[in-house]
Write a protein that holds these residues in place. Structure first.
Motif, PDB file in Angstrom:
ATOM      1  N   SER A 151       0.846  -1.193   0.000  1.00 46.16           N
ATOM      2  CA  SER A 151       0.000   0.000   0.000  1.00 46.16           C
ATOM      3  C   SER A 151       0.884   1.246   0.000  1.00 46.16           C
ATOM      4  N   TRP A 211      -1.451   9.779  -6.653  1.00 45.94           N
ATOM      5  CA  TRP A 211      -2.908   9.938  -6.680  1.00 45.94           C
ATOM      6  C   TRP A 211      -3.439  10.047  -8.114  1.00 45.94           C
ATOM      7  N   LYS A 262      -3.558   4.946 -12.095  1.00 47.41           N
ATOM      8  CA  LYS A 262      -4.744   4.095 -12.228  1.00 47.41           C
ATOM      9  C   LYS A 262      -4.282   2.641 -12.279  1.00 47.41           C
ATOM     10  N   ILE A 291       0.189  -0.978 -10.113  1.00 43.29           N
ATOM     11  CA  ILE A 291      -1.000  -0.541  -9.379  1.00 43.29           C
ATOM     12  C   ILE A 291      -2.156  -1.490  -9.700  1.00 43.29           C
ATOM     13  N   GLN A 325      -5.222  -1.291  -7.460  1.00 47.68           N
ATOM     14  CA  GLN A 325      -6.456  -0.726  -6.902  1.00 47.68           C
ATOM     15  C   GLN A 325      -6.180   0.651  -6.319  1.00 47.68           C
ATOM     16  N   ILE A 326      -7.140   1.548  -6.490  1.00 46.44           N
ATOM     17  CA  ILE A 326      -7.086   2.864  -5.875  1.00 46.44           C
ATOM     18  C   ILE A 326      -8.142   2.894  -4.787  1.00 46.44           C
ATOM     19  N   GLU A 348      -7.393   7.785  -1.381  1.00 50.93           N
ATOM     20  CA  GLU A 348      -5.999   8.217  -1.477  1.00 50.93           C
ATOM     21  C   GLU A 348      -4.980   7.081  -1.385  1.00 50.93           C
ATOM     22  N   VAL A 362      -3.187   3.788  -2.404  1.00 46.27           N
ATOM     23  CA  VAL A 362      -3.003   3.080  -3.661  1.00 46.27           C
ATOM     24  C   VAL A 362      -2.406   1.712  -3.347  1.00 46.27           C
TER      25      VAL A 362
END
Length: 146
Positions: free
Chosen positions: A50, A82, A85, A99, A101-102, A124, A126
Protein backbone atom coordinates in the motif's frame (compact mmCIF):
# COMPACT_ATOMS: atom_id res chain seq x y z
CA UNK A 1 0.73 11.92 -14.72
CA UNK A 2 3.46 12.96 -17.07
CA UNK A 3 6.16 10.54 -18.11
CA UNK A 4 9.33 11.09 -16.14
CA UNK A 5 7.61 12.40 -12.98
CA UNK A 6 9.54 11.13 -9.99
CA UNK A 7 9.58 11.33 -6.23
CA UNK A 8 11.06 9.48 -3.29
CA UNK A 9 10.17 7.17 -0.42
CA UNK A 10 9.40 9.36 2.60
CA UNK A 11 8.81 6.47 5.04
CA UNK A 12 8.25 2.71 5.15
CA UNK A 13 6.05 0.82 7.61
CA UNK A 14 5.14 -2.82 8.17
CA UNK A 15 2.58 -4.59 10.35
CA UNK A 16 3.54 -7.87 11.98
CA UNK A 17 0.10 -8.71 13.42
CA UNK A 18 -3.55 -7.98 12.59
CA UNK A 19 -4.94 -4.96 14.41
CA UNK A 20 -1.49 -3.66 15.32
CA UNK A 21 -0.29 -0.28 14.04
CA UNK A 22 2.41 -0.43 11.40
CA UNK A 23 5.92 0.23 12.67
CA UNK A 24 8.49 2.35 10.89
CA UNK A 25 11.50 0.62 9.34
CA UNK A 26 14.49 1.91 7.36
CA UNK A 27 14.27 -0.64 4.55
CA UNK A 28 12.33 -3.74 3.40
CA UNK A 29 12.56 -6.43 0.76
CA UNK A 30 9.79 -6.43 -1.85
CA UNK A 31 9.22 -9.97 -3.13
CA UNK A 32 7.76 -10.63 -6.57
CA UNK A 33 4.24 -12.06 -6.36
CA UNK A 34 4.23 -11.78 -2.56
CA UNK A 35 4.70 -8.24 -1.24
CA UNK A 36 6.85 -6.92 1.58
CA UNK A 37 8.82 -9.46 3.57
CA UNK A 38 7.68 -9.44 7.19
CA UNK A 39 4.40 -7.58 6.57
CA UNK A 40 1.32 -9.52 7.66
CA UNK A 41 -0.69 -8.36 4.61
CA UNK A 42 1.78 -9.73 2.05
CA UNK A 43 0.91 -12.75 -0.06
CA UNK A 44 -2.84 -12.21 0.29
CA UNK A 45 -3.97 -11.57 -3.26
CA UNK A 46 -3.01 -8.71 -5.54
CA UNK A 47 -2.99 -5.93 -2.88
CA UNK A 48 0.53 -6.68 -1.68
CA UNK A 49 1.86 -3.16 -1.02
CA UNK A 50 0.00 0.00 0.00
CA UNK A 51 1.19 3.49 -0.88
CA UNK A 52 0.06 6.94 0.20
CA UNK A 53 1.33 10.34 -0.95
CA UNK A 54 2.64 12.58 1.83
CA UNK A 55 0.94 15.42 -0.04
CA UNK A 56 -2.42 13.82 0.81
CA UNK A 57 -1.85 14.35 4.52
CA UNK A 58 -2.82 17.61 6.20
CA UNK A 59 0.37 17.35 8.27
CA UNK A 60 3.27 14.93 8.54
CA UNK A 61 3.39 13.52 12.02
CA UNK A 62 1.94 10.39 13.55
CA UNK A 63 -1.12 11.83 15.27
CA UNK A 64 -3.10 8.63 15.56
CA UNK A 65 -4.94 9.06 12.27
CA UNK A 66 -5.88 5.59 11.06
CA UNK A 67 -4.24 6.11 7.67
CA UNK A 68 -0.95 7.04 9.34
CA UNK A 69 -1.03 4.11 11.76
CA UNK A 70 -2.65 1.34 9.76
CA UNK A 71 -2.93 2.08 6.03
CA UNK A 72 0.27 2.52 4.06
CA UNK A 73 3.46 0.54 3.70
CA UNK A 74 5.15 3.28 1.70
CA UNK A 75 4.62 7.00 2.19
CA UNK A 76 5.73 8.76 -1.01
CA UNK A 77 6.79 12.33 -1.66
CA UNK A 78 6.67 14.08 -5.03
CA UNK A 79 5.55 11.16 -7.21
CA UNK A 80 1.88 12.19 -7.55
CA UNK A 81 0.64 8.62 -7.12
CA UNK A 82 -2.91 9.94 -6.68
CA UNK A 83 -2.99 10.38 -10.49
CA UNK A 84 -2.24 6.72 -11.16
CA UNK A 85 -4.74 4.09 -12.23
CA UNK A 86 -4.90 0.30 -12.15
CA UNK A 87 -2.32 -1.17 -14.54
CA UNK A 88 0.16 1.72 -14.20
CA UNK A 89 3.68 0.73 -13.14
CA UNK A 90 6.30 2.38 -11.02
CA UNK A 91 9.91 1.76 -10.14
CA UNK A 92 10.46 2.08 -6.39
CA UNK A 93 14.19 1.90 -5.78
CA UNK A 94 14.96 -1.20 -7.87
CA UNK A 95 11.58 -2.88 -7.19
CA UNK A 96 8.92 -2.83 -9.90
CA UNK A 97 5.30 -2.40 -8.74
CA UNK A 98 2.03 -2.46 -10.65
CA UNK A 99 -1.00 -0.54 -9.38
CA UNK A 100 -3.97 -2.89 -8.84
CA UNK A 101 -6.46 -0.73 -6.90
CA UNK A 102 -7.09 2.86 -5.88
CA UNK A 103 -8.67 3.26 -2.45
CA UNK A 104 -10.33 0.81 -0.09
CA UNK A 105 -13.43 0.93 2.08
CA UNK A 106 -12.85 2.55 5.45
CA UNK A 107 -13.48 0.23 8.40
CA UNK A 108 -16.59 0.96 10.49
CA UNK A 109 -14.47 1.06 13.65
CA UNK A 110 -12.07 3.65 12.23
CA UNK A 111 -11.29 6.38 14.82
CA UNK A 112 -11.89 9.10 12.21
CA UNK A 113 -15.33 7.78 11.25
CA UNK A 114 -16.33 7.54 14.92
CA UNK A 115 -15.50 11.26 15.21
CA UNK A 116 -17.46 12.07 12.04
CA UNK A 117 -14.31 12.90 10.07
CA UNK A 118 -13.30 11.63 6.64
CA UNK A 119 -10.58 9.05 6.10
CA UNK A 120 -7.95 8.99 3.35
CA UNK A 121 -8.34 5.22 2.84
CA UNK A 122 -11.26 5.28 0.34
CA UNK A 123 -9.64 7.55 -2.25
CA UNK A 124 -6.00 8.22 -1.48
CA UNK A 125 -4.37 4.88 -0.58
CA UNK A 126 -3.00 3.08 -3.66
CA UNK A 127 -2.46 -0.69 -3.73
CA UNK A 128 0.13 -2.48 -5.84
CA UNK A 129 1.58 -5.90 -6.52
CA UNK A 130 5.30 -6.58 -6.74
CA UNK A 131 6.37 -7.58 -10.26
CA UNK A 132 10.16 -7.50 -9.67
CA UNK A 133 11.85 -8.13 -6.32
CA UNK A 134 14.34 -5.75 -4.69
CA UNK A 135 15.24 -4.16 -1.38
CA UNK A 136 13.95 -0.61 -0.94
CA UNK A 137 14.93 2.06 1.58
CA UNK A 138 13.77 5.45 2.81
CA UNK A 139 14.98 8.09 0.36
CA UNK A 140 14.98 5.75 -2.67
CA UNK A 141 13.72 7.30 -5.89
CA UNK A 142 10.22 6.51 -7.18
CA UNK A 143 9.88 6.72 -10.95
CA UNK A 144 6.63 6.37 -12.89
CA UNK A 145 7.24 3.94 -15.74
CA UNK A 146 6.16 5.13 -19.19
Amino acid sequence: MGIGKSGRIYSIKISVAKGQPRKAVQSVRCIEGYGIEGDRFSGKGPRQVSLLAAESLPFRNDTGWCTRRFAENILTEGAEIWNMKAGDRLLVGEAHLEIVQIGNACHEGCPLRRKGLSCLMPGEVVFAKVVKSAEISIGDKIQIEP
